[in-house]
Design a protein around this motif. Sequence first.
Motif, PDB file in Angstrom:
ATOM      1  N   VAL A  67       0.838  -1.203   0.000  1.00 25.62           N
ATOM      2  CA  VAL A  67       0.000   0.000   0.000  1.00 25.62           C
ATOM      3  C   VAL A  67       0.874   1.254   0.000  1.00 25.62           C
ATOM      4  N   LEU A  68       1.935   1.259   0.809  1.00 28.97           N
ATOM      5  CA  LEU A  68       2.840   2.409   0.821  1.00 28.97           C
ATOM      6  C   LEU A  68       3.534   2.595  -0.524  1.00 28.97           C
ATOM      7  N   LEU A 110       2.328   1.676  -3.463  1.00 31.39           N
ATOM      8  CA  LEU A 110       1.302   2.180  -4.374  1.00 31.39           C
ATOM      9  C   LEU A 110       1.051   3.665  -4.137  1.00 31.39           C
ATOM     10  N   PHE A 111       0.973   4.068  -2.866  1.00 33.34           N
ATOM     11  CA  PHE A 111       0.788   5.474  -2.535  1.00 33.34           C
ATOM     12  C   PHE A 111       1.946   6.318  -3.054  1.00 33.34           C
ATOM     13  N   ALA A 112       3.173   5.828  -2.912  1.00 31.31           N
ATOM     14  CA  ALA A 112       4.340   6.569  -3.399  1.00 31.31           C
ATOM     15  C   ALA A 112       4.313   6.708  -4.916  1.00 31.31           C
ATOM     16  N   VAL A 129       1.614   6.682  -6.873  1.00 34.77           N
ATOM     17  CA  VAL A 129       0.538   7.614  -7.214  1.00 34.77           C
ATOM     18  C   VAL A 129       0.964   9.051  -6.912  1.00 34.77           C
ATOM     19  N   ALA A 130       1.593   9.278  -5.752  1.00 29.85           N
ATOM     20  CA  ALA A 130       2.035  10.626  -5.393  1.00 29.85           C
ATOM     21  C   ALA A 130       3.082  11.129  -6.381  1.00 29.85           C
TER      22      ALA A 130
END
Length: 82
Positions: free
Chosen positions: A49-50, A52-54, A56-57
Motif C-alpha cells: 500500500v505504501l 502504491l501510494f508513493a 501515485v504521489a
Amino acid sequence: MSRRDRESAARQAMEGTPPPVPPDLYAEVVRRGSRMLRRRRAARRLMWVLLLFAVVAFTVWATTVQPWVEPPSQVTPPVTGW
C-alpha cells in the motif's frame, strides 16, 4: 576434560531417551506460528500500500510540475539585426 571424555559424554547424551515434550506445546507453537504469519502478511500488505501510494504521489507530482519541460526564460534575448 579430554576429547575421549567429551565424546563419551556426547554419546551418552545422544543414546539416552529424549526429555518428554509437554502436551500443550503443539497448540502453543501453532498459535504463535499463525500469529507470526498474520503479522508478516499485514506488514507485506502495508508495504504494498505504501509503495502504491508513493507511485501515485510521484505520478501526480510529475504531471503537475512537469520536470521534463524546460522552464521559460526570465531574460529577454538580445535584439540583433536592426
